[in-house]
Motif scaffolding. Structure first.
Motif, PDB file in Angstrom:
ATOM      1  N   VAL A  49       0.880  -1.328   0.160  1.00  0.00           N
ATOM      2  CA  VAL A  49      -0.111  -0.077   0.277  1.00  0.00           C
ATOM      3  C   VAL A  49       1.185   1.151  -0.051  1.00  0.00           C
ATOM      4  O   VAL A  49       1.885   1.226   0.752  1.00  0.00           O
ATOM      5  CB  VAL A  49      -0.989   0.116   1.382  1.00  0.00           C
ATOM      6  CG1 VAL A  49      -1.669   1.248   1.357  1.00  0.00           C
ATOM      7  CG2 VAL A  49      -1.865  -1.108   1.226  1.00  0.00           C
ATOM      8  N   HIS A  50       0.616   2.242  -0.828  1.00  0.00           N
ATOM      9  CA  HIS A  50       1.441   3.370  -0.977  1.00  0.00           C
ATOM     10  C   HIS A  50       1.412   4.083   0.343  1.00  0.00           C
ATOM     11  O   HIS A  50       0.147   4.621   0.979  1.00  0.00           O
ATOM     12  CB  HIS A  50       0.883   4.164  -2.151  1.00  0.00           C
ATOM     13  CG  HIS A  50       1.858   5.309  -2.842  1.00  0.00           C
ATOM     14  ND1 HIS A  50       2.102   6.494  -1.951  1.00  0.00           N
ATOM     15  CD2 HIS A  50       2.858   5.267  -3.772  1.00  0.00           C
ATOM     16  CE1 HIS A  50       2.957   7.117  -2.386  1.00  0.00           C
ATOM     17  NE2 HIS A  50       3.713   6.505  -3.618  1.00  0.00           N
ATOM     18  N   PRO A  51       2.679   4.305   0.726  1.00  0.00           N
ATOM     19  CA  PRO A  51       2.565   5.113   2.321  1.00  0.00           C
ATOM     20  C   PRO A  51       1.992   6.716   2.056  1.00  0.00           C
ATOM     21  O   PRO A  51       1.686   6.952   3.154  1.00  0.00           O
ATOM     22  CB  PRO A  51       4.046   5.427   2.341  1.00  0.00           C
ATOM     23  CG  PRO A  51       4.982   5.453   0.836  1.00  0.00           C
ATOM     24  CD  PRO A  51       3.910   4.294   0.151  1.00  0.00           C
ATOM     25  N   ARG A  52       2.058   7.198   0.910  1.00  0.00           N
ATOM     26  CA  ARG A  52       1.475   8.667   0.719  1.00  0.00           C
ATOM     27  C   ARG A  52      -0.057   8.706   0.455  1.00  0.00           C
ATOM     28  O   ARG A  52      -0.916   9.094   1.093  1.00  0.00           O
ATOM     29  CB  ARG A  52       2.181   9.672  -0.084  1.00  0.00           C
ATOM     30  CG  ARG A  52       1.604  10.927  -0.112  1.00  0.00           C
ATOM     31  CD  ARG A  52       2.365  11.827  -0.981  1.00  0.00           C
ATOM     32  NE  ARG A  52       1.759  13.047  -1.394  1.00  0.00           N
ATOM     33  CZ  ARG A  52       2.260  13.891  -2.154  1.00  0.00           C
ATOM     34  NH1 ARG A  52       3.018  13.464  -3.176  1.00  0.00           N
ATOM     35  NH2 ARG A  52       1.406  15.175  -2.462  1.00  0.00           N
ATOM     36  N   PHE A  53      -0.335   7.851  -0.478  1.00  0.00           N
ATOM     37  CA  PHE A  53      -1.750   8.086  -1.138  1.00  0.00           C
ATOM     38  C   PHE A  53      -2.647   7.056  -0.689  1.00  0.00           C
ATOM     39  O   PHE A  53      -4.021   6.746  -0.851  1.00  0.00           O
ATOM     40  CB  PHE A  53      -1.962   7.795  -2.603  1.00  0.00           C
ATOM     41  CG  PHE A  53      -0.954   9.060  -3.266  1.00  0.00           C
ATOM     42  CD1 PHE A  53      -1.457  10.271  -3.181  1.00  0.00           C
ATOM     43  CD2 PHE A  53       0.244   8.929  -3.926  1.00  0.00           C
ATOM     44  CE1 PHE A  53      -0.865  11.485  -3.700  1.00  0.00           C
ATOM     45  CE2 PHE A  53       0.905   9.931  -4.607  1.00  0.00           C
ATOM     46  CZ  PHE A  53       0.167  11.195  -4.547  1.00  0.00           C
ATOM     47  N   ALA A  54      -2.326   5.867   0.004  1.00  0.00           N
ATOM     48  CA  ALA A  54      -3.084   4.854   0.650  1.00  0.00           C
ATOM     49  C   ALA A  54      -3.838   4.223  -0.320  1.00  0.00           C
ATOM     50  O   ALA A  54      -4.948   3.863  -0.093  1.00  0.00           O
ATOM     51  CB  ALA A  54      -3.894   5.390   1.700  1.00  0.00           C
ATOM     52  N   VAL A  55      -3.048   3.808  -1.407  1.00  0.00           N
ATOM     53  CA  VAL A  55      -3.758   2.840  -2.425  1.00  0.00           C
ATOM     54  C   VAL A  55      -2.849   1.704  -2.515  1.00  0.00           C
ATOM     55  O   VAL A  55      -1.670   1.776  -2.444  1.00  0.00           O
ATOM     56  CB  VAL A  55      -4.185   3.709  -3.565  1.00  0.00           C
ATOM     57  CG1 VAL A  55      -5.163   4.788  -3.422  1.00  0.00           C
ATOM     58  CG2 VAL A  55      -2.773   3.986  -4.295  1.00  0.00           C
ATOM     59  N   PRO A  56      -3.432   0.412  -3.147  1.00  0.00           N
ATOM     60  CA  PRO A  56      -2.860  -0.681  -3.271  1.00  0.00           C
ATOM     61  C   PRO A  56      -1.932  -0.428  -4.676  1.00  0.00           C
ATOM     62  O   PRO A  56      -2.408  -0.954  -5.919  1.00  0.00           O
ATOM     63  CB  PRO A  56      -3.834  -1.965  -3.369  1.00  0.00           C
ATOM     64  CG  PRO A  56      -4.971  -1.068  -3.727  1.00  0.00           C
ATOM     65  CD  PRO A  56      -4.873   0.137  -3.383  1.00  0.00           C
ATOM     66  N   HIS A  57      -0.889   0.440  -4.696  1.00  0.00           N
ATOM     67  CA  HIS A  57      -0.307   0.795  -6.257  1.00  0.00           C
ATOM     68  C   HIS A  57       0.149  -0.139  -7.206  1.00  0.00           C
ATOM     69  O   HIS A  57       0.100  -0.188  -8.198  1.00  0.00           O
ATOM     70  CB  HIS A  57       0.704   1.975  -5.835  1.00  0.00           C
ATOM     71  CG  HIS A  57       1.745   1.492  -5.093  1.00  0.00           C
ATOM     72  ND1 HIS A  57       1.703   0.985  -3.533  1.00  0.00           N
ATOM     73  CD2 HIS A  57       3.010   1.258  -5.091  1.00  0.00           C
ATOM     74  CE1 HIS A  57       2.864   0.653  -3.113  1.00  0.00           C
ATOM     75  NE2 HIS A  57       3.687   0.720  -3.917  1.00  0.00           N
TER      76      HIS A  57
END
Length: 402
Positions: A299-307
């Motif tokens: 999970v992206h640390p900034r945008f909180a999405v499963p990038h």
């Protein structure tokens, strides 16, 4: 970081579900459904809508108890066991990845018919980037596109009724019961968008309240829109003409083809945006349990999405765009999603006590309805669907042994 952020309210979640349903069906599914059901198209819509309602209450009940990403993949694991969960997750990821390609091609076919495939790939890349910026960006764009679609559909209905019928030729032979059920199975493809709300369960605020409200509100809105559009098309074009038109809404108001094109583009993009988000979250859930490669669980640390999951989904969709046929995926997608919801109903039937919000009979009816509609789909769709499930289950069995 392995957790997603709860940023969505009821309006956001409802918009994502309704945007998914309208984009998936209004501009794509009436043609094959009318070819099967003929003048009984409204009955097929109601059957599909009722089965979808049974599935919706099952999903809402389960999502309230298990408010995490993954939808029926998670519910099947928790209530029935890992193999059931994997079967549901596999059907969703494979079927909806194909649906992403169909939505991208629908968009490109309307806006750039001479260069459909490269334009479709560009649309996928753009919307993956939007999703990677965070779920609130996804919800905002989906709401904007949904407003455009609803305005266009209201205009089509009003203008069609003003212009009056344009049906020509002799009436078609009346369909049989199996034909109507087949049409309902195809139309179910259009009602499956509320699954996106459940798969986003880890990103909504107050999930025990928000998810059930959003699922039922999105389904009710979609059913009303489909009935209104279906009845209008039957009145204006007739069942035979609908079945012959690649773009029946444009044929209903030929003087407003450009406006319908804008609506089709917005609907397709809205559905594609929500589909990519939903498939990415189910991929994340399966990767967390190592049913898919574990590195996809990031999970992206900034945008909180499963990038990583969304990037891989985007690549696969681009590959399918370059190789798939626009109509062929509807039946296959319906088969995969009907299996997915059959497992959801079976899972919900095991819930008791405070977790049970609706009668168990609805779960039993939903399970039977899903299996019946899946069995009555076109034979080719059923065979391809069974083959894809066999590949997924066989691969998991081999992985478990190694």
């Amino acid at each position: 970081m392995t957790d997603l952020a709860r940023r969505l309210g009821t309006l956001d979640a409802t918009a994502i579900g309704l945007g998914s349903m309208l984009g998936a069906g209004v501009f794509a599914v009436f043609t094959p459904a009318a070819a099967s059901a003929g003048g009984w198209l409204p009955a097929a819509i109601l059957i599909a809508g009722f089965v979808a309602y049974c599935n919706a209450v099952a999903s809402a009940q389960l999502a309230a108890a298990y408010p995490s990403s993954g939808g029926t993949y998670v519910y099947g694991r928790e209530r029935l066991g890992p193999w059931w969960g994997f079967t549901a997750g596999w059907g969703f990821v494979v079927g909806k990845t194909a649906s992403c390609a169909a939505m991208a091609l629908t968009f490109a076919t309307y806006v750039a018919p001479g260069a459909a495939k490269p334009v479709a790939v560009a649309a996928v890349v753009l919307l993956v980037v939007v999703n990677l910026r965070g779920i609130t960006r996804t919800a905002l764009v989906t709401k904007v596109l949904l407003v455009v679609v609803l305005v266009v559909l209201c205009g089509v209905i009003a203008l069609s009724l003003v212009d009056g019928p344009r049906a020509t030729g002799p009436a078609a032979d009346p369909p049989g019961p199996l034909d109507v059920l087949q049409a309902a199975g195809l139309l179910f493809f259009a009602f499956a968008g509320y699954a996106r709300i459940a798969t986003l369960g880890e990103e909504v605020r107050e999930p025990r309240k928000t998810i059930p409200r959003a699922i039922l509100a999105a389904l009710a809105g979609a059913l009303l829109v489909y009935l209104a559009v279906g009845l209008t098309l039957l009145h204006t074009l007739g069942a035979q003409r609908i079945a012959q038109e690649d773009a029946p809404l444009a044929a209903a108001v030929p003087q407003w083809t450009a406006v319908v094109t804008v609506g089709a583009a917005a609907a397709s993009l809205g559905a594609l945006l929500a589909l990519i988000a939903g498939v990415g979250r189910t991929t994340l859930a399966m990767a967390r349990e190592r049913d898919l490669p574990h590195w996809l669980a990031a999970v992206h640390p900034r945008f909180a999405v499963p990038h990583r999951a969304e990037l891989v989904v985007g690549v696969l969709v681009c590959v399918l765009v370059l190789t798939t046929d626009l109509r062929a995926v509807i039946g296959f997608s319906s088969f995969g999603v009907l299996v997915y919801y059959a497992i959801a109903n079976l899972s919900a039937a095991t819930q008791t006590g405070a977790d049970r919000r609706w009668p168990k009979a609805l779960n039993v009816i939903g399970l039977a309805g899903c299996l019946l509609l899946a069995a009555t789909l076109p034979l080719g769709s059923v065979l391809v669907g069974l083959a894809v499930f066999a590949v997924g289950l066989g691969g998991r069995a081999l992985t478990a042994r190694s």
